[in-house]
Design a protein around this motif. Structure first.
Motif, PDB file in Angstrom:
ATOM      1  N   ASP A   1      -7.298  -4.978  -2.763  1.00 55.90           N
ATOM      2  CA  ASP A   1      -7.457  -4.213  -1.528  1.00 55.90           C
ATOM      3  C   ASP A   1      -8.792  -4.536  -0.842  1.00 55.90           C
ATOM      4  O   ASP A   1      -9.047  -4.039   0.267  1.00 55.90           O
ATOM      5  CB  ASP A   1      -7.402  -2.714  -1.813  1.00 55.90           C
ATOM      6  CG  ASP A   1      -6.031  -2.264  -2.298  1.00 55.90           C
ATOM      7  OD1 ASP A   1      -5.983  -1.447  -3.255  1.00 55.90           O
ATOM      8  OD2 ASP A   1      -5.019  -2.716  -1.738  1.00 55.90           O
TER       9      ASP A   1
ATOM     10  N   VAL B   1       0.824  -1.213   0.000  1.00 57.49           N
ATOM     11  CA  VAL B   1       0.000   0.000   0.000  1.00 57.49           C
ATOM     12  C   VAL B   1       0.856   1.260   0.000  1.00 57.49           C
ATOM     13  O   VAL B   1       0.323   2.369  -0.147  1.00 57.49           O
ATOM     14  CB  VAL B   1      -0.968   0.038   1.202  1.00 57.49           C
ATOM     15  CG1 VAL B   1      -1.812  -1.240   1.260  1.00 57.49           C
ATOM     16  CG2 VAL B   1      -0.222   0.256   2.516  1.00 57.49           C
TER      17      VAL B   1
ATOM     18  N   LEU C   1      -7.128   2.438  -5.583  1.00 56.23           N
ATOM     19  CA  LEU C   1      -7.551   1.154  -5.024  1.00 56.23           C
ATOM     20  C   LEU C   1      -7.612   0.085  -6.101  1.00 56.23           C
ATOM     21  O   LEU C   1      -7.963   0.361  -7.259  1.00 56.23           O
ATOM     22  CB  LEU C   1      -8.907   1.309  -4.340  1.00 56.23           C
ATOM     23  CG  LEU C   1      -8.849   2.003  -2.976  1.00 56.23           C
ATOM     24  CD1 LEU C   1     -10.219   2.533  -2.581  1.00 56.23           C
ATOM     25  CD2 LEU C   1      -8.312   1.055  -1.928  1.00 56.23           C
TER      26      LEU C   1
END
Length: 123
Positions: free
Chosen positions: A89, A63, A85
């Motif tokens: 995720d 991330v 995203l």
């Protein structure tokens, strides 16, 4: 300390969300906080952490550069800004308060957990 997470939802790949986690009392202001996530059939995974003073944030490799953790101690709230995203995720995101002022990636160092908020990313 009770934690209330919010801000999850359904978003398309490449989209953004901001998660919030509010703590019930000021104790959390002296402690590190973190976000973890757990996808179905998978272990709980560290996402990001922040010490009680802010700064010196830590991110999981997958991330880093996309997510940003921040906190507002006056509001006893920690945030997770998630950009770009991806379907991987998708998970329930949980906030946690550490026993310590310094953060850690280990779940065992966190003694208060929120109920989680669902993030679903469609492809």
């Amino acid at each position: 300390v009770q934690l209330q997470a919010s801000g999850g939802g359904l978003v398309q790949a490449g989209g953004s969300l901001r998660l919030s986690c509010s703590a019930s009392r000021r104790t959390a202001s002296n402690n590190a906080m973190a976000w973890f996530r757990q996808a179905p059939g998978k272990e709980r995974e560290f996402v990001a952490s922040i010490p009680w003073r802010g700064g010196s944030t830590d991110y999981a490799d997958n991330v880093q550069g996309r997510f940003t953790i921040s906190r507002d101690n006056a509001k006893n709230t920690v945030y997770l800004h998630m950009n770009f995203l991806q379907p991987e995720d998708t998970a329930v995101y949980l906030c946690a308060v550490s026993r310590h002022s310094y953060p850690s990636r280990a779940t065992s160092t966190y003694n208060y957990w929120g109920q989680g908020t669902q993030v679903t990313v469609s492809s």
